[in-house]
Design a protein around this motif. Structure first.
Motif, PDB file in Angstrom:
ATOM      1  N   ARG A 136      -0.794 -20.624  55.313  1.00  0.00           N
ATOM      2  CA  ARG A 136      -1.847 -21.641  55.181  1.00  0.00           C
ATOM      3  C   ARG A 136      -3.076 -21.102  54.457  1.00  0.00           C
ATOM      4  O   ARG A 136      -3.928 -21.878  54.028  1.00  0.00           O
ATOM      5  CB  ARG A 136      -2.283 -22.096  56.584  1.00  0.00           C
ATOM      6  CG  ARG A 136      -1.153 -22.441  57.530  1.00  0.00           C
ATOM      7  CD  ARG A 136      -0.835 -23.916  57.536  1.00  0.00           C
ATOM      8  NE  ARG A 136      -1.982 -24.747  57.262  1.00  0.00           N
ATOM      9  CZ  ARG A 136      -2.884 -25.087  58.170  1.00  0.00           C
ATOM     10  NH1 ARG A 136      -2.749 -24.670  59.403  1.00  0.00           N
ATOM     11  NH2 ARG A 136      -3.879 -25.835  57.849  1.00  0.00           N
ATOM     12  N   THR A 137      -3.202 -19.770  54.369  1.00  0.00           N
ATOM     13  CA  THR A 137      -4.441 -19.203  53.845  1.00  0.00           C
ATOM     14  C   THR A 137      -4.807 -19.703  52.446  1.00  0.00           C
ATOM     15  O   THR A 137      -5.941 -20.111  52.226  1.00  0.00           O
ATOM     16  CB  THR A 137      -4.392 -17.661  53.924  1.00  0.00           C
ATOM     17  OG1 THR A 137      -4.523 -17.289  55.299  1.00  0.00           O
ATOM     18  CG2 THR A 137      -5.516 -17.008  53.141  1.00  0.00           C
ATOM     19  N   PRO A 138      -3.865 -19.714  51.462  1.00  0.00           N
ATOM     20  CA  PRO A 138      -4.267 -20.165  50.118  1.00  0.00           C
ATOM     21  C   PRO A 138      -4.823 -21.598  50.099  1.00  0.00           C
ATOM     22  O   PRO A 138      -5.816 -21.872  49.414  1.00  0.00           O
ATOM     23  CB  PRO A 138      -2.965 -20.073  49.316  1.00  0.00           C
ATOM     24  CG  PRO A 138      -2.146 -19.052  50.039  1.00  0.00           C
ATOM     25  CD  PRO A 138      -2.485 -19.215  51.492  1.00  0.00           C
ATOM     26  N   GLU A 139      -4.218 -22.470  50.906  1.00  0.00           N
ATOM     27  CA  GLU A 139      -4.680 -23.862  50.949  1.00  0.00           C
ATOM     28  C   GLU A 139      -6.093 -23.950  51.555  1.00  0.00           C
ATOM     29  O   GLU A 139      -6.961 -24.665  51.043  1.00  0.00           O
ATOM     30  CB  GLU A 139      -3.673 -24.669  51.792  1.00  0.00           C
ATOM     31  CG  GLU A 139      -4.074 -26.087  52.113  1.00  0.00           C
ATOM     32  CD  GLU A 139      -3.505 -26.545  53.467  1.00  0.00           C
ATOM     33  OE1 GLU A 139      -2.419 -26.054  53.859  1.00  0.00           O
ATOM     34  OE2 GLU A 139      -4.174 -27.356  54.127  1.00  0.00           O
ATOM     35  N   LEU A 140      -6.321 -23.190  52.631  1.00  0.00           N
ATOM     36  CA  LEU A 140      -7.648 -23.205  53.259  1.00  0.00           C
ATOM     37  C   LEU A 140      -8.701 -22.621  52.329  1.00  0.00           C
ATOM     38  O   LEU A 140      -9.799 -23.159  52.200  1.00  0.00           O
ATOM     39  CB  LEU A 140      -7.620 -22.411  54.578  1.00  0.00           C
ATOM     40  CG  LEU A 140      -6.843 -23.030  55.723  1.00  0.00           C
ATOM     41  CD1 LEU A 140      -6.822 -22.087  56.923  1.00  0.00           C
ATOM     42  CD2 LEU A 140      -7.446 -24.380  56.135  1.00  0.00           C
ATOM     43  N   VAL A 141      -8.348 -21.520  51.659  1.00  0.00           N
ATOM     44  CA  VAL A 141      -9.285 -20.900  50.717  1.00  0.00           C
ATOM     45  C   VAL A 141      -9.643 -21.890  49.610  1.00  0.00           C
ATOM     46  O   VAL A 141     -10.823 -22.039  49.248  1.00  0.00           O
ATOM     47  CB  VAL A 141      -8.683 -19.606  50.127  1.00  0.00           C
ATOM     48  CG1 VAL A 141      -9.497 -19.113  48.944  1.00  0.00           C
ATOM     49  CG2 VAL A 141      -8.599 -18.526  51.208  1.00  0.00           C
ATOM     50  N   ALA A 142      -8.646 -22.594  49.108  1.00  0.00           N
ATOM     51  CA  ALA A 142      -8.892 -23.564  48.024  1.00  0.00           C
ATOM     52  C   ALA A 142      -9.800 -24.695  48.504  1.00  0.00           C
ATOM     53  O   ALA A 142     -10.705 -25.132  47.779  1.00  0.00           O
ATOM     54  CB  ALA A 142      -7.561 -24.124  47.523  1.00  0.00           C
ATOM     55  N   ARG A 143      -9.581 -25.146  49.728  1.00  0.00           N
ATOM     56  CA  ARG A 143     -10.444 -26.220  50.253  1.00  0.00           C
ATOM     57  C   ARG A 143     -11.875 -25.731  50.432  1.00  0.00           C
ATOM     58  O   ARG A 143     -12.837 -26.448  50.139  1.00  0.00           O
ATOM     59  CB  ARG A 143      -9.922 -26.713  51.612  1.00  0.00           C
ATOM     60  CG  ARG A 143      -8.747 -27.656  51.514  1.00  0.00           C
ATOM     61  CD  ARG A 143      -8.358 -28.208  52.881  1.00  0.00           C
ATOM     62  NE  ARG A 143      -9.346 -29.161  53.420  1.00  0.00           N
ATOM     63  CZ  ARG A 143      -9.310 -29.645  54.651  1.00  0.00           C
ATOM     64  NH1 ARG A 143      -8.365 -29.252  55.493  1.00  0.00           N
ATOM     65  NH2 ARG A 143     -10.219 -30.504  55.055  1.00  0.00           N
ATOM     66  N   ILE A 144     -12.030 -24.518  50.935  1.00  0.00           N
ATOM     67  CA  ILE A 144     -13.372 -23.951  51.155  1.00  0.00           C
ATOM     68  C   ILE A 144     -14.108 -23.808  49.823  1.00  0.00           C
ATOM     69  O   ILE A 144     -15.289 -24.163  49.702  1.00  0.00           O
ATOM     70  CB  ILE A 144     -13.255 -22.595  51.886  1.00  0.00           C
ATOM     71  CG1 ILE A 144     -12.837 -22.846  53.334  1.00  0.00           C
ATOM     72  CG2 ILE A 144     -14.549 -21.806  51.824  1.00  0.00           C
ATOM     73  CD1 ILE A 144     -12.385 -21.600  54.077  1.00  0.00           C
TER      74      ILE A 144
END
Ligand SMILES: [Zn+2]
Length: 375
Positions: free
Chosen positions: A226-234
């Motif tokens: 999930r990290t890449p998706e969360l980083v992109a949203r942030i």
């Protein structure tokens, strides 16, 4: 009182200028003129920086004075009960031998939620006085507005919401429901408050993002798909993240605090998340989660800067994360950089931390609001 620091390398919060001079006039950084200075400091072989801003601390009696000796001139407290906060603020306004403070005051958490278990543990130690004890909580979304109004009456500088089910601390704790977090964010934003979330797993970070918070008080420590998706949203929503790598390093050590194996690899995972955020262009703010225990006020900030470089920040980027970046995201327009008109919160170190970050530990002088500290 006018002090000239001459022949010094200056990191101004963003860039470095070699062999220049900086004038302090009273409590401010001043523009050079032809009048003689009262005091001249030879800066040869030294570097002048803005006073450091620790973007995540917990202030008890003595914390702010300890921080200042390490060049931390402003602490952003992330949880302080009202009587303690009033006392720390009054001291910081009155005295020049301690760091300045901004604070979230009482954080928003569920009844019995984090950090109730830590407060209960500390509550046995009478030494902490009014810094520990019972605090307000939020059970339902319709209580959010009244909670924020009460905090505004106490004069908080920003709102902190806690989304933490206790798993990383080896506990199972009640946690704010997503609709309660969203209601708190809405009530805070309606009053112009920045909202910062304590969320240390990717699921908790997702709740914070869905609610529309402005920043995160920690990186999260369960790296996974999930990290890449969360980083992109942030990155897309322009959030900032406070690093607290020194904190995760401490809780990852065996025998420290109420820790189970979930925390054992936390330091490695925290650095991994910080690296991903930095690569995506997310502003990282240097913060330590300092307490009277560990990490320690002031000293931990020097360690945090080293850990930020291990997460891929250049030395100048790490120093920026401890000066101009937190000032910008917390509306501290009078500090965090070296420029005429700003507060003379300054640190002079031997050597060059823009090339070797560990040189930040070689402090020669600290000025707080223009007052040179005894060393
Ligand atoms: Zn904290």
């Amino acid at each position: 009182m006018r002090t000239l620091i001459r022949d010094v390398d200056v990191f101004d919060g963003e860039h470095t200028t070699r062999r220049t001079s900086v004038l302090i006039d009273g409590d401010r950084i001043a523009t050079h003129d032809d009048r003689p200075a009262d005091v001249v400091v030879d800066g040869t072989g030294k570097t002048l920086l803005p006073g450091l801003i620790d973007a995540h601390t917990h202030v008890f009696d003595g914390s702010l004075a300890q921080a200042l000796t390490f060049g931390v001139t402003t602490e952003l407290d992330m949880f302080c009960l009202p009587a303690n906060l009033a006392r720390q603020r009054a001291s910081a306004a009155e005295r020049d031998d301690m760091a300045d403070i901004r604070s979230a005051g009482m954080l928003a958490t569920a009844p019995g939620g984090h950090p109730s278990q830590l407060m209960a543990a500390l509550g046995d130690a009478a030494a902490f006085g009014d810094a520990v004890g019972a605090f307000d909580t939020v059970a339902t979304a319709d209580q959010a507005r009244a909670f924020v109004d009460a905090r505004l009456a106490e004069g908080i500088d920003y709102l902190k919401v806690v989304i933490d089910d206790g798993m990383v601390h080896g506990a199972d704790l009640p946690v704010l429901a997503p609709d309660v977090v969203a209601a708190l964010v809405d009530a805070a934003h309606a009053n112009g408050l920045t909202v910062i979330a304590h969320a240390i797993t990717s699921a908790e970070v997702e709740v914070a993002l869905n609610a529309g918070v402005d920043g995160l008080a920690h990186v999260w420590i369960d790296p996974g798909p999930r990290t890449p998706e969360l980083v992109a949203r942030i990155a897309a929503h322009g959030l900032f993240v406070v690093s607290t790598l020194a904190y995760f390093e401490v809780i990852g050590q065996p025998g420290v605090g109420a820790v189970d194996h979930a925390a054992a690899d936390s330091a490695i995972h925290a650095v991994h998340t910080a690296r991903a955020l930095h690569r995506a262009g997310v502003p990282l703010l240097a913060g330590t989660d300092a307490t009277p225990f560990a990490p320690a006020h002031g000293a931990a900030m020097h360690r945090e800067l080293v850990l930020l470089t291990e997460a891929g920040l250049s030395t100048e980027e790490a120093l920026t994360a401890a000066t101009s970046v937190p000032a910008r995201h917390f509306g501290l327009t009078d500090r965090g950089r070296i420029a005429p008109g700003l507060r003379a919160d300054l640190v002079l170190v031997d050597g060059d931390p823009t090339r070797d970050i560990t040189a930040i530990g070689a402090i020669v002088d600290v000025w707080r609001r223009g007052v040179r500290q005894a060393r």
